[in-house]
Scaffold this motif. Structure first.
Motif, PDB file in Angstrom:
ATOM      1  N   ASN A 163       9.966  28.971  23.241  1.00 47.68           N
ATOM      2  CA  ASN A 163       9.235  29.158  24.501  1.00 47.68           C
ATOM      3  C   ASN A 163       8.082  28.173  24.645  1.00 47.68           C
ATOM      4  O   ASN A 163       7.283  28.261  25.578  1.00 47.68           O
ATOM      5  CB  ASN A 163       8.729  30.595  24.616  1.00 47.68           C
ATOM      6  CG  ASN A 163       7.679  30.936  23.561  1.00 47.68           C
ATOM      7  OD1 ASN A 163       7.398  30.132  22.667  1.00 47.68           O
ATOM      8  ND2 ASN A 163       7.104  32.128  23.662  1.00 47.68           N
ATOM      9  N   GLY A 164       7.944  27.276  23.673  1.00 46.99           N
ATOM     10  CA  GLY A 164       6.920  26.247  23.769  1.00 46.99           C
ATOM     11  C   GLY A 164       5.551  26.694  23.341  1.00 46.99           C
ATOM     12  O   GLY A 164       4.593  25.913  23.451  1.00 46.99           O
ATOM     13  N   GLN A 165       5.410  27.926  22.849  1.00 46.20           N
ATOM     14  CA  GLN A 165       4.095  28.406  22.440  1.00 46.20           C
ATOM     15  C   GLN A 165       3.959  28.278  20.928  1.00 46.20           C
ATOM     16  O   GLN A 165       4.907  28.454  20.170  1.00 46.20           O
ATOM     17  CB  GLN A 165       3.907  29.873  22.842  1.00 46.20           C
ATOM     18  CG  GLN A 165       3.814  30.083  24.343  1.00 46.20           C
ATOM     19  CD  GLN A 165       3.511  31.539  24.694  1.00 46.20           C
ATOM     20  OE1 GLN A 165       3.605  32.411  23.852  1.00 46.20           O
ATOM     21  NE2 GLN A 165       3.131  31.770  25.946  1.00 46.20           N
ATOM     22  N   SER A 166       2.711  28.037  20.481  1.00 43.29           N
ATOM     23  CA  SER A 166       2.424  27.939  19.051  1.00 43.29           C
ATOM     24  C   SER A 166       2.321  29.345  18.464  1.00 43.29           C
ATOM     25  O   SER A 166       2.220  30.345  19.184  1.00 43.29           O
ATOM     26  CB  SER A 166       1.114  27.186  18.836  1.00 43.29           C
ATOM     27  OG  SER A 166       0.021  27.933  19.366  1.00 43.29           O
ATOM     28  N   ASP A 167       2.323  29.426  17.131  1.00 39.84           N
ATOM     29  CA  ASP A 167       2.152  30.723  16.468  1.00 39.84           C
ATOM     30  C   ASP A 167       0.828  31.367  16.859  1.00 39.84           C
ATOM     31  O   ASP A 167       0.735  32.594  17.007  1.00 39.84           O
ATOM     32  CB  ASP A 167       2.193  30.559  14.943  1.00 39.84           C
ATOM     33  CG  ASP A 167       3.603  30.304  14.435  1.00 39.84           C
ATOM     34  OD1 ASP A 167       4.544  30.471  15.235  1.00 39.84           O
ATOM     35  OD2 ASP A 167       3.774  29.952  13.241  1.00 39.84           O
TER      36      ASP A 167
END
Length: 682
Positions: A163-167
């Motif tokens: 989804n393109g989000q970082s941890d």
């Protein structure tokens, strides 16, 4: 009305006459490198006439590809040129397709015009999501665990759900959280990659349900900020069974069916466990099992039979002293219990009642009147021979025959089923004395063996009035008893003194001309009886006229073939003994003068209490078990022992009684002086 495409095999087109006449399009959709979750097939008139057709279909085939065949029939108003298109989607037919393919086809009337649509995409890791490079949404097509369908839950620096989000964004790291009971902290990545609520100074503890100091290895650590509650420990968490206090890593291995030390093996320090054995208590086959005290014991693996002691040999044992065993206890034991009198073989469950005044079938009911003669049962008295006749001995056989002998050459027999004694007074020549004893051999057609006061030994067959094989031993033969030693008959006899002698003797007679004297010195003997060489006794002793009245009992020694004393003369209050009866190797009775009565228990002789109403010279005894015996007194009385005491059952002081015999307590014969013979019942 919405029209649809038909997903049909080509052969089905041939059966549609109307449509076939107009023509149709056979559309073959193939896809390679992936398997779509959904395929949308569309068809429309190339010039925009009429309504278009559309159908959503599940992808067929394997993860690397497959195909679909669709039949398209032109709709009313369409021209001959049709535009067909196939679109592939990753999961459902929604949003943008991964890949599409179209083709323009001219329909020929009456024919199925082919159209081939090919869809190419890549799902290298075969997780159902197509690589971004080929129009899909899988941001890492080499790892099946990375795709848009994955739930992001681990700190690993990877965009697991594409989804393109970082941890940090996805897992809300560094944001506040609450852990355990009242513990506020910050969301951070833990050692195992999972997000934890990091609480400064918090205590991590594990459940310890069994309170053995070891935490449950299968439980997650819990955080506590206000002290450690009961039932939790900070470690170690190595308990593989938190419901048993004896189970944890490093615990001593017990014999309890549990893996006490958590090494994935149970009871490994007890190698005998489960192996075959013999239960020492029951002597039954068994198996070693844990005994609850950290050791193994042999446990029977079969039903343990109950055996009951059967002292009287009637096939029923007494419930007391029963043993549960697969072995054979010392003595006689049987599988049936319930014997109400284990000292009387004529009393046991299911026994037919006989006329003896006892409860023979153990039902606690008195015997029925039908088992006794009409009226009250009684001793029937008859006189056989002249009134001067002295009957000295009586013998009864299982067949029902009764034989009696006496003075002078008097012999009489009552045949089975008969009512009258057949008396004979000649033909056997006992010298001038008469016969003292007889023994009938049922195994040899009832042949009778006689011994006289003058020392004669003879035998007589039932078919002959005369006797044969006369031997003269010149000493009074007081008693004979037949014992079979292997296949040979031995007649054991005893004598009283002859002439000026003061001692008696013993001998073994083969019934013919063979006779062997015992070499052991014995006192005067007046009776001998036994059921085998191992259970053979002779009794006698000295009268007071010779000195102090002393009893004597001797037992035959099977090993030496001689007689050995039982030393009953050391028992006070006894006098000369006149009669003995052996029931078996464990039970025998002896009677004599001055109310002398003794009983053998298989080991030793002991004096019995006897009614002191009269001082009796007891002449003879017969027994049917440890609890049933009859004794005769010379002065006309008969006594019975019922297992508890001796009691008088007959009295006629005008009689003089010498001997008693019988086949059962309902068939007793007594003989004496003046030709008297008594029978119970009448």
């Amino acid at each position: 009305m919405r029209r649809v495409l038909l997903l049909l095999p080509l052969l089905a087109l041939a059966g549609c006459k109307k449509e076939t006449a107009q023509g149709a399009v056979k559309v073959t959709v193939t896809y390679e490198g992936f398997k779509p979750g959904c395929v949308r097939v569309q068809a429309r008139d190339a010039d925009g006439k009429g309504e278009p057709l559309s159908e959503d279909l599940d992808g067929k085939g394997g993860p690397e590809g497959g195909s679909l065949i669709v039949a398209v029939f032109p709709q009313d108003g369409w021209g001959s040129t049709i535009q067909v298109e196939a679109q592939a989607f990753e999961r459902i037919c929604a949003g943008n397709p991964v890949v599409s393919s179209s083709q323009r086809v001219t329909v020929v009337a009456g024919e199925a015009t082919p159209a081939a649509l090919q869809l190419l995409a890549t799902d290298h890791d075969q997780d159902g999501y197509v690589s971004i490079r080929t129009g899909g949404s899988d941001c890492n097509d080499d790892v099946p665990a990375i795709n848009p369908g994955v739930t992001e839950e681990r700190c690993n620096g990877v965009d697991d759900n594409c989804n393109g989000q970082s941890d940090r964004e996805e897992l809300r790291l560094e944001q506040t959280c609450t852990e355990g009971t009242g513990c506020e902290g910050v969301r951070q990545c833990g050692d195992n990659g999972r997000v934890v609520c990091s609480v400064p100074n918090a205590i991590l503890a594990y459940p310890d349900v069994d309170r053995d100091g070891h935490g449950d290895k299968n439980a997650e650590a819990q955080t506590f900020c206000s002290g450690l509650p009961v039932g939790y420990v900070t470690g170690p968490n190595d308990d593989c069974n938190d419901n048993s206090v004896t189970v944890y890593a490093g615990a001593p291995e017990l014999c309890d069916g549990l893996d006490n030390d958590c090494d994935e093996a149970e009871d490994e320090t007890f190698p005998q466990l489960g192996t075959a054995c013999t239960d020492p208590a029951s002597q039954c086959a068994g198996q070693f099992q844990c005994n609850g005290t950290n050791s193994v014991t042999c446990v029977a693996t079969q039903p343990i039979p109950t055996l009951y002691p059967d002292d009287d040999g009637d096939g029923y044992g007494r419930n007391s002293d029963a043993q549960q065993t697969c072995g054979q206890p010392t003595g006689t034991f049987v599988s049936q219990g319930g014997d109400c009198d284990d000292g009387n073989r004529f009393r046991h469950p299911n026994r037919a009642e006989v006329c003896d005044g006892l409860d023979n079938d153990c039902d606690n009911q008195p015997e029925a009147a039908a088992v006794c003669p009409a009226g009250a049962p009684a001793w029937q008295q008859r006189t056989v021979g002249p009134s001067s006749r002295s009957w000295q001995s009586v013998f009864t056989s299982a067949s029902g025959e009764v034989g009696v002998v006496g003075h002078f050459d008097a012999r009489a027999r009552l045949l089975p089923g008969g009512t009258t004694f057949q008396e004979t007074t000649t033909g056997c020549n006992p010298t001038n004395s008469g016969w003292n004893t007889l023994w009938l051999d049922e195994a040899n057609n009832g042949r009778g063996y006689f011994g006289s006061a003058g020392g004669r030994l003879v035998y007589q067959d039932t078919t002959n009035q005369n006797c044969a094989s006369q031997l003269d031993i010149d000493r009074p033969v007081e008693s004979l008893v037949g014992i079979r030693n292997g296949g040979s008959l031995e007649l054991h006899g005893v004598t009283s003194p002859a002439g000026l002698e003061v001692n008696g003797s013993t001998f073994i007679w083969n019934g013919g001309t063979g006779l062997t004297y015992g070499t052991t010195g014995v006192s005067p003997l007046y009776d001998v009886h036994g059921v085998s060489r191992a259970a053979l006794f002779a009794v006698g002793g000295y009268d007071a006229g010779v000195g102090a009245a002393e009893p004597r009992i001797y037992r035959f020694n099977v090993t030496t073939g001689q007689w050995q004393t039982e030393n009953v003369q050391s028992i006070p209050g006894l006098a000369r003994l006149n009669g003995v009866w052996v029931v078996n190797e464990r039970v025998a009775f002896a009677v004599g003068n001055s109310n002398s009565v003794l009983r053998w228990n298989g080991t030793s002789w002991s004096k019995m209490d006897f009614p002191d109403d009269n001082v009796e010279s007891l002449t003879s005894v017969i027994a049917f078990g440890a609890n049933l015996a009859y004794a005769t007194a010379y002065n006309g009385r008969i006594y019975r022992y019922n297992g508890q005491r001796w009691e008088e059952v007959f009295e006629d002081t005008s009689l003089r009684i010498n001997d008693i015999a019988g086949t059962s307590p309902a068939d007793l014969w007594v003989v004496g002086e003046n030709g008297a013979i008594l029978h119970w019942p009448q």
